[in-house]
Design an enzyme around this catalytic site. Structure first.
Site, PDB file in Angstrom:
ATOM      1  N   THR A   1       0.856  -1.188   0.000  1.00  8.16           N
ATOM      2  CA  THR A   1       0.000   0.000   0.000  1.00  8.16           C
ATOM      3  C   THR A   1       0.890   1.237   0.000  1.00  8.16           C
ATOM      4  O   THR A   1       2.085   1.162   0.259  1.00  8.16           O
ATOM      5  CB  THR A   1      -0.910   0.055   1.243  1.00  8.16           C
ATOM      6  OG1 THR A   1      -0.101   0.319   2.411  1.00  8.16           O
ATOM      7  CG2 THR A   1      -1.691  -1.232   1.433  1.00  8.16           C
TER       8      THR A   1
ATOM      9  N   ILE B   1       2.583  -1.106   5.076  1.00  5.35           N
ATOM     10  CA  ILE B   1       1.960   0.180   5.378  1.00  5.35           C
ATOM     11  C   ILE B   1       3.072   1.206   5.551  1.00  5.35           C
ATOM     12  O   ILE B   1       4.100   0.923   6.165  1.00  5.35           O
ATOM     13  CB  ILE B   1       1.047   0.112   6.618  1.00  5.35           C
ATOM     14  CG1 ILE B   1       0.311   1.445   6.827  1.00  5.35           C
ATOM     15  CG2 ILE B   1       1.812  -0.306   7.866  1.00  5.35           C
ATOM     16  CD1 ILE B   1      -0.810   1.361   7.855  1.00  5.35           C
TER      17      ILE B   1
ATOM     18  N   ILE C   1       6.650  -2.388   7.522  1.00  6.03           N
ATOM     19  CA  ILE C   1       6.561  -0.938   7.610  1.00  6.03           C
ATOM     20  C   ILE C   1       7.408  -0.336   6.492  1.00  6.03           C
ATOM     21  O   ILE C   1       8.605  -0.616   6.394  1.00  6.03           O
ATOM     22  CB  ILE C   1       7.043  -0.428   8.981  1.00  6.03           C
ATOM     23  CG1 ILE C   1       6.316  -1.167  10.110  1.00  6.03           C
ATOM     24  CG2 ILE C   1       6.831   1.084   9.074  1.00  6.03           C
ATOM     25  CD1 ILE C   1       4.801  -1.078  10.074  1.00  6.03           C
ATOM     26  N   LYS C   2       6.780   0.493   5.663  1.00  8.07           N
ATOM     27  CA  LYS C   2       7.481   1.084   4.529  1.00  8.07           C
ATOM     28  C   LYS C   2       8.187   2.377   4.952  1.00  8.07           C
ATOM     29  O   LYS C   2       7.566   3.285   5.501  1.00  8.07           O
ATOM     30  CB  LYS C   2       6.509   1.387   3.389  1.00  8.07           C
ATOM     31  CG  LYS C   2       6.023   0.162   2.652  1.00  8.07           C
ATOM     32  CD  LYS C   2       5.036   0.505   1.546  1.00  8.07           C
ATOM     33  CE  LYS C   2       5.730   0.905   0.280  1.00  8.07           C
ATOM     34  NZ  LYS C   2       4.763   1.033  -0.851  1.00  8.07           N
ATOM     35  N   ILE C   3       9.469   2.423   4.645  1.00 10.48           N
ATOM     36  CA  ILE C   3      10.297   3.594   4.924  1.00 10.48           C
ATOM     37  C   ILE C   3      10.992   3.992   3.627  1.00 10.48           C
ATOM     38  O   ILE C   3      11.603   3.139   2.968  1.00 10.48           O
ATOM     39  CB  ILE C   3      11.343   3.289   6.014  1.00 10.48           C
ATOM     40  CG1 ILE C   3      10.649   2.936   7.341  1.00 10.48           C
ATOM     41  CG2 ILE C   3      12.300   4.467   6.207  1.00 10.48           C
ATOM     42  CD1 ILE C   3      11.602   2.499   8.441  1.00 10.48           C
TER      43      ILE C   3
END
Length: 373
Positions: A44, A109, A140-142
């Site tokens: 996402t 996310i 977790i998207k960074i």
């Protein structure tokens, strides 16, 4: 006969859907794609959630009303709605997670793009998202900005699985791998089980061709014209070569022996932007074991319908990929500038989508309060 998506999976390519909405969750669409299209993960981003909440008002109405009555701020409402969707998607994909030993069945996310240049706030929000989703198969998207690199190390070091996004250049990709390995060393020192940490590095593909082809058109020579629509695939192939090299060195091998996982390359932005190109180009030309291809639904359906999977199309083509970049330099394309422009534009586009999402939710909260009066 097996389908093209089954063939991709057999070649070691994990197929992730680049889309999520509450409608997909509640109607069973996502669950259906797992069985019918070999989907083994979901990604996402702010653009996806803006579209989902903006067009799926009915699916979110009840929650938005409750949040409005509770006096939630816009960002609190976004945090609640998006983490609920990701948690539910994680539960749907949990059997895949279990069957693959935690490799797949992942749902990503993203931290707020407004934090792309703020290391400490990125770390804080990444930890808050991980805690709120509360599922081992979340990612977790960074973003792979300069400020994002130390955040990646810190978050991995805390035992949190990470999807590093917005990677365009090989130099930055090397830094991303180093940040991941440094994070694993921190986690190991803290006594965290390294096998529980997964990470992917999202290398963007089609946007590279869009920017390079624009520059080649401006050059206008026959030599430049002959190089069009090849840089995206060549860049990704060299990323896989770098992946193989970096995870074969002594420091990486020591961590792998201790139970760590490699950080798999993920091909993102795989929908073709140029309608003259084959619609499965960034799928069939990037087949390699241990990779992820995250596809918008249109690309997924095209692949299922007529994708031609002919085994590994990456590792035998390193020489051609290097030659292509030599040729780009010879005609005057500054690829370092290309990738910097793409990174800056990528962050700006996600920030714009985030602000659109904020405006959509702000309006929905106000409408809910008005209706409740």
């Amino acid at each position: 006969m097996s389908t093209p998506t089954e063939q991709l999976a057999a070649e070691g390519v994990s197929i992730w859907l680049d889309d999520l909405s509450r409608d997909r969750i509640v109607t069973g669409n996502l669950a259906g794609l797992i069985t019918s299209r070999n989907i083994s993960g979901v990604t996402t981003n702010p653009t996806i959630f803006q579209g989902a909440i903006g067009s799926g008002a009915a699916a979110y109405a009840g929650q938005i009303t409750e949040l409005a009555k509770a006096g939630a701020s816009v960002d609190e409402a976004i945090f609640a709605a998006t983490t609920d969707d990701v948690r539910d998607a994680c539960d749907i994909l949990r059997p895949v997670f279990d069957a693959t030993g935690g490799v797949d069945g992942r749902v990503s996310i993203e931290v707020s793009p407004d934090l792309a240049h703020d290391t400490e706030e990125t770390i804080s929000q990444a930890k808050a998202l991980w805690e709120r989703v509360d599922r081992p198969n979340a990612l977790i998207k960074i973003p792979a900005t300069k400020a994002g690199l130390p955040a990646i190390t810190e978050v991995i070091g805390a035992g949190i699985s990470v999807n590093v996004t917005l990677i365009f250049s090989l130099d930055r990709y090397a830094e991303v791998i180093d940040a991941y390995l440094a994070g694993l060393e921190k986690a190991q020192a803290a006594g965290i089980d390294l096998s529980t940490i997964e990470s992917v590095a999202s290398f963007f593909v089609s946007r590279v061709d869009t920017e390079v082809d624009k520059r080649l058109a401006a050059i206008g020579t026959d030599a430049a014209e002959a190089l069009k629509s090849k840089a995206g695939v060549a860049n990704a192939r060299l990323a896989y070569e770098l992946f193989e090299q970096k995870f074969a060195d002594d420091a990486a091998k020591a961590l792998l022996v201790a139970g760590a996982n490699t950080q798999r390359p993920l091909w993102a932005s795989t929908g073709v932007k140029d309608p003259s190109l084959p619609d499965t180009l960034y799928v069939t030309e990037l087949v390699a074991a241990g990779t992820v291809n995250t596809m918008p639904e249109k690309t997924l359906e095209a692949t299922f319908d007529h994708g031609v999977v002919e085994g590994d199309t990456v590792t035998a083509n390193y020489g051609d990929a290097h030659a292509h970049f030599d040729a780009l330099a010879a005609v005057g394309v500054d690829f370092a500038d290309v990738t910097q422009v793409l990174e800056d534009e990528g962050v700006d586009k996600f920030i714009a989508s985030w602000h659109d999402l904020q405006n959509t939710v702000k309006t929905a909260l106000a409408d809910a309060l008005e209706s409740a009066r």
